[in-house]
Design a protein around this motif. Sequence first.
Motif, PDB file in Angstrom:
ATOM      1  N   UNK A 128       1.721  -4.210   3.659  1.00 51.09           N
ATOM      2  CA  UNK A 128       0.919  -5.106   2.833  1.00 51.09           C
ATOM      3  C   UNK A 128      -0.550  -4.874   3.158  1.00 51.09           C
ATOM      4  N   UNK A 129      -1.350  -4.736   2.117  1.00 48.06           N
ATOM      5  CA  UNK A 129      -2.791  -4.520   2.239  1.00 48.06           C
ATOM      6  C   UNK A 129      -3.517  -5.578   1.427  1.00 48.06           C
ATOM      7  N   UNK A 130      -4.574  -6.141   1.994  1.00 49.15           N
ATOM      8  CA  UNK A 130      -5.447  -7.008   1.225  1.00 49.15           C
ATOM      9  C   UNK A 130      -6.453  -6.138   0.484  1.00 49.15           C
ATOM     10  N   UNK A 131      -6.727  -6.517  -0.753  1.00 49.50           N
ATOM     11  CA  UNK A 131      -7.674  -5.791  -1.588  1.00 49.50           C
ATOM     12  C   UNK A 131      -8.658  -6.800  -2.165  1.00 49.50           C
ATOM     13  N   UNK A 132      -9.944  -6.423  -2.180  1.00 50.44           N
ATOM     14  CA  UNK A 132     -10.962  -7.275  -2.788  1.00 50.44           C
ATOM     15  C   UNK A 132     -11.540  -6.581  -4.011  1.00 50.44           C
ATOM     16  N   UNK A 145     -10.124  -1.803  -0.201  1.00 46.14           N
ATOM     17  CA  UNK A 145      -9.269  -2.386   0.825  1.00 46.14           C
ATOM     18  C   UNK A 145     -10.145  -3.350   1.619  1.00 46.14           C
ATOM     19  N   UNK A 146      -9.615  -4.514   1.923  1.00 45.75           N
ATOM     20  CA  UNK A 146     -10.375  -5.617   2.514  1.00 45.75           C
ATOM     21  C   UNK A 146     -10.561  -5.470   4.018  1.00 45.75           C
ATOM     22  N   UNK A 147     -11.231  -4.403   4.433  1.00 42.03           N
ATOM     23  CA  UNK A 147     -11.532  -4.276   5.858  1.00 42.03           C
ATOM     24  C   UNK A 147     -12.668  -3.275   6.075  1.00 42.03           C
ATOM     25  N   UNK A 171      -4.432  -0.475 -11.532  1.00 38.79           N
ATOM     26  CA  UNK A 171      -3.864   0.727 -12.152  1.00 38.79           C
ATOM     27  C   UNK A 171      -3.605   1.824 -11.123  1.00 38.79           C
ATOM     28  N   UNK A 172      -3.783   1.531  -9.854  1.00 38.36           N
ATOM     29  CA  UNK A 172      -3.602   2.510  -8.788  1.00 38.36           C
ATOM     30  C   UNK A 172      -2.108   2.690  -8.506  1.00 38.36           C
ATOM     31  N   UNK A 190       0.799  -1.216   0.000  1.00 38.78           N
ATOM     32  CA  UNK A 190       0.000   0.000   0.000  1.00 38.78           C
ATOM     33  C   UNK A 190       0.829   1.261   0.000  1.00 38.78           C
ATOM     34  N   UNK A 191       0.157   2.397   0.094  1.00 42.44           N
ATOM     35  CA  UNK A 191       0.839   3.689  -0.005  1.00 42.44           C
ATOM     36  C   UNK A 191       1.855   3.963   1.105  1.00 42.44           C
TER      37      UNK A 191
END
Length: 133
Positions: A27-31, A43-45, A107-108, A22-23
């Motif tokens: 580590x970030x989970x993404x759905x 973001x997965x939260x 694409x982020x 992430x920014x």
Amino acid sequence: MQQLTTVETVHDTGSYLFTATGPYGDREEVVVVPCEDGVEAWVNRCTHENQRFDTGRGVPMRDGQLRCPRHGSLFDACEGDCDNGEAAGTTLPGVDVAERHGTVFLVDDDYEFHHEGGTDDDEGPSSSSHLQL
């Protein structure tokens, strides 16, 4: 631009989970979830208590909304807004994805793809030999 999955797969399975840096370097989970006009990524939260939507079994969805498994707050899959429960008045942090010819791409510029699946999928021991009785 990182290829993630297909729009068809997300609509057939209900969601797609991946891990990205992430920014802030974490580590970030993404759905990626189905939306009326394709897919959206979040973001997965939950915004209330950082509860994960997808814990490895897919995102709980109801009538086009992500459902927090802890308190039941519902977030619009297309807009990320919540108007009920503990998370009412909040919006999920979005992650930019693009669709081209049925394929979904990350694409982020703030997120760098790490791997499919959740953050726990590549951490911890590779066997149960660390257990002691």
